[in-house]
Scaffold this active site. Structure first.
Site, PDB file in Angstrom:
ATOM      1  N   HIS A  31       0.847  -1.232   0.031  1.00  0.00           N
ATOM      2  CA  HIS A  31       0.160  -0.131   0.041  1.00  0.00           C
ATOM      3  C   HIS A  31       0.889   1.436  -0.131  1.00  0.00           C
ATOM      4  CE1 HIS A  31       0.604  -0.553   4.490  1.00  0.00           C
ATOM      5  NE2 HIS A  31       0.814   0.556   4.473  1.00  0.00           N
ATOM      6  N   GLU A  67      -7.159   5.308  10.895  1.00  0.00           N
ATOM      7  CA  GLU A  67      -6.651   5.165   9.445  1.00  0.00           C
ATOM      8  C   GLU A  67      -7.827   4.180   8.728  1.00  0.00           C
ATOM      9  OE1 GLU A  67      -3.635   1.704  10.492  1.00  0.00           O
ATOM     10  OE2 GLU A  67      -4.672   1.312   8.744  1.00  0.00           O
ATOM     11  N   GLN A  84      -3.518   3.755   2.191  1.00  0.00           N
ATOM     12  CA  GLN A  84      -3.864   3.735   3.523  1.00  0.00           C
ATOM     13  C   GLN A  84      -3.918   5.232   3.890  1.00  0.00           C
ATOM     14  OE1 GLN A  84      -0.454   2.711   6.104  1.00  0.00           O
ATOM     15  NE2 GLN A  84      -2.030   1.870   7.590  1.00  0.00           N
ATOM     16  N   HIS A 108       4.386   7.194   3.377  1.00  0.00           N
ATOM     17  CA  HIS A 108       5.335   6.193   3.363  1.00  0.00           C
ATOM     18  C   HIS A 108       4.799   5.035   2.178  1.00  0.00           C
ATOM     19  CE1 HIS A 108       1.895   4.551   6.088  1.00  0.00           C
ATOM     20  NE2 HIS A 108       2.013   3.384   5.297  1.00  0.00           N
ATOM     21  N   GLU A 158       7.837   1.003   4.999  1.00  0.00           N
ATOM     22  CA  GLU A 158       7.150   0.038   5.882  1.00  0.00           C
ATOM     23  C   GLU A 158       7.258  -1.678   5.054  1.00  0.00           C
ATOM     24  OE1 GLU A 158       3.106   0.923   6.481  1.00  0.00           O
ATOM     25  OE2 GLU A 158       2.682  -1.021   7.224  1.00  0.00           O
TER      26      GLU A 158
HETATM   27  N1  CMX Z   1       9.197  10.595   4.700  1.00  0.00           N
HETATM   28  C1  CMX Z   1      10.261  10.939   4.311  1.00  0.00           C
HETATM   29  N2  CMX Z   1      11.086  11.605   5.283  1.00  0.00           N
HETATM   30  C2  CMX Z   1      10.469  11.946   6.345  1.00  0.00           C
HETATM   31  C3  CMX Z   1       9.602  11.310   6.889  1.00  0.00           C
HETATM   32  C4  CMX Z   1       8.742  10.613   5.719  1.00  0.00           C
HETATM   33  N3  CMX Z   1       7.501  10.174   6.225  1.00  0.00           N
HETATM   34  N4  CMX Z   1       9.227  11.863   8.206  1.00  0.00           N
HETATM   35  C5  CMX Z   1      10.234  12.327   8.488  1.00  0.00           C
HETATM   36  N5  CMX Z   1      11.269  12.407   7.358  1.00  0.00           N
HETATM   37  C6  CMX Z   1      12.562  12.966   7.659  1.00  0.00           C
HETATM   38  C7  CMX Z   1      12.317  14.474   7.803  1.00  0.00           C
HETATM   39  O1  CMX Z   1      12.056  15.275   6.786  1.00  0.00           O
HETATM   40  C8  CMX Z   1      13.598  14.783   8.491  1.00  0.00           C
HETATM   41  O2  CMX Z   1      14.611  15.327   7.425  1.00  0.00           O
HETATM   42  P1  CMX Z   1      15.741  16.458   7.651  1.00  0.00           P
HETATM   43  O3  CMX Z   1      16.500  16.075   8.909  1.00  0.00           O
HETATM   44  O4  CMX Z   1      16.411  16.285   6.354  1.00  0.00           O
HETATM   45  O5  CMX Z   1      14.706  17.622   7.706  1.00  0.00           O
HETATM   46  C9  CMX Z   1      14.128  13.477   9.280  1.00  0.00           C
HETATM   47  O6  CMX Z   1      13.304  12.404   8.567  1.00  0.00           O
HETATM   48  C10 CMX Z   1      13.823  13.679  10.763  1.00  0.00           C
HETATM   49  O7  CMX Z   1      12.298  13.991  10.703  1.00  0.00           O
HETATM   50  P2  CMX Z   1      11.658  14.461  11.921  1.00  0.00           P
HETATM   51  O8  CMX Z   1      10.353  15.173  11.830  1.00  0.00           O
HETATM   52  O9  CMX Z   1      12.373  14.956  13.140  1.00  0.00           O
HETATM   53  O10 CMX Z   1      11.071  13.023  12.574  1.00  0.00           O
HETATM   54  P3  CMX Z   1      11.546  11.936  13.602  1.00  0.00           P
HETATM   55  O11 CMX Z   1      13.088  11.850  13.450  1.00  0.00           O
HETATM   56  O12 CMX Z   1      10.819  12.239  14.931  1.00  0.00           O
HETATM   57  O13 CMX Z   1      10.717  10.627  13.162  1.00  0.00           O
HETATM   58  C11 CMX Z   1      10.665   8.667  11.867  1.00  0.00           C
HETATM   59  C12 CMX Z   1      10.875  10.103  11.711  1.00  0.00           C
HETATM   60  C13 CMX Z   1      10.520   8.280  10.408  1.00  0.00           C
HETATM   61  C14 CMX Z   1      11.748   7.951  12.480  1.00  0.00           C
HETATM   62  C15 CMX Z   1       9.367   8.251  12.416  1.00  0.00           C
HETATM   63  O14 CMX Z   1       8.288   9.257  11.715  1.00  0.00           O
HETATM   64  C16 CMX Z   1       8.840   7.085  12.615  1.00  0.00           C
HETATM   65  O15 CMX Z   1       9.273   6.199  13.579  1.00  0.00           O
HETATM   66  N6  CMX Z   1       7.845   6.528  11.555  1.00  0.00           N
HETATM   67  C17 CMX Z   1       7.568   5.249  11.617  1.00  0.00           C
HETATM   68  C18 CMX Z   1       6.153   4.968  12.232  1.00  0.00           C
HETATM   69  C19 CMX Z   1       5.075   5.726  11.506  1.00  0.00           C
HETATM   70  O16 CMX Z   1       5.269   6.319  10.673  1.00  0.00           O
HETATM   71  N7  CMX Z   1       3.780   5.508  11.708  1.00  0.00           N
HETATM   72  C20 CMX Z   1       2.601   5.824  10.987  1.00  0.00           C
HETATM   73  C21 CMX Z   1       2.187   4.841   9.977  1.00  0.00           C
HETATM   74  C22 CMX Z   1       1.475   3.722  10.500  1.00  0.00           C
HETATM   75  C23 CMX Z   1       1.171   2.637   9.453  1.00  0.00           C
HETATM   76  O17 CMX Z   1       1.459   2.467   8.331  1.00  0.00           O
HETATM   77  O18 CMX Z   1       0.459   1.486   9.921  1.00  0.00           O
HETATM   78 CO    CO Z   2       1.329   1.601   6.249  1.00  0.00          CO
END
Ligand code: CMX
Ligand code: CO
Length: 165
Positions: A31, A67, A84, A108, A158
């Site tokens: 997805h 979601e 999603q 994502h 993911e």
């Molecule tokens: N896609 C691309 N880049 C991303 C991003 C995304 N979704 N989210 C954050 N970033 C980038 C930011 O742009 C930033 O980059 P720069 O340093 O160059 O500015 C960097 O990553 C850090 O971003 P942040 O805002 O400080 O965010 P965090 O480090 O606190 O967290 C991440 C980023 C990916 C570790 C966190 O979002 C995470 O753990 N995600 C996984 C869980 C999730 O997203 N769950 C929701 C979906 C659930 C599902 O699909 O079921």
């Molecule tokens: Co997902």
């Protein structure tokens, strides 16, 4: 760029292999995750504009989202496409942080696998940061692991193992 005509072999020979194919266990694009402010409004857009139907809806407290998994199934071979839609349920959730920084949009990609822990371990061997040491609960009883976007060309990725396999 050369003006020379392409030879047939240019199109039929496989490119030289860059090395052994790594084990990832990936089977498909599962997805695309999309961050939105208002889940019901986004569902209405995808339903009325394209004809997507809601296959599943839930709140995932651990991920901090409300979601909906939307499906469109326009092919006669059973293949379906899933989106999603993700609305944050708390301000410290990853999707809330994403929306605050970027606004609504693609959040994502999720790839399917029959064994998410094994796939994550395989990908992790290539230096990609695996964000979840153990698989977490995803949509509809699936098991999910996230990979750091900074190690994946800017794409939050993911890995998902469906509950139905
Ligand atoms: N896609 C691309 N880049 C991303 C991003 C995304 N979704 N989210 C954050 N970033 C980038 C930011 O742009 C930033 O980059 P720069 O340093 O160059 O500015 C960097 O990553 C850090 O971003 P942040 O805002 O400080 O965010 P965090 O480090 O606190 O967290 C991440 C980023 C990916 C570790 C966190 O979002 C995470 O753990 N995600 C996984 C869980 C999730 O997203 N769950 C929701 C979906 C659930 C599902 O699909 O079921
Ligand atoms: Co997902």
């Amino acid at each position: 760029m050369s003006d020379a005509p392409h030879s047939a072999s240019e199109f039929t020979d496989p490119p030289p292999s860059p090395g052994p194919v790594p084990f990832s266990g990936l089977t498909r694009l599962d997805h695309v995750g999309i961050a939105c402010h208002d889940l019901d409004a986004s569902i209405a857009f995808y339903r009325s504009t394209y004809g997507f139907e809601v296959a599943h809806e839930e709140v995932n407290e651990e991920q901090g989202v409300r979601e909906a998994m939307l499906r469109i199934n326009g092919t006669d071979d059973g293949g379906a496409t899933y989106l999603q839609l993700l609305e944050p349920v708390r301000e410290d959730s990853p999707v809330a942080k994403f929306l605050a920084r970027n606004g609504e949009g693609v959040h994502h990609l999720a790839f399917g696998t029959a064994d998410v822990a094994r796939s994550a371990a395989g990908v992790g061997e290539h230096g990609v940061r695996v964000l979840d040491a153990e698989p977490r609960a995803g949509t509809a009883g699936s098991r999910i692991v996230f990979l750091h976007p900074k190690d994946c060309g800017g794409v939050l990725t993911e890995l998902v193992q469906s509950a139905h396999q």
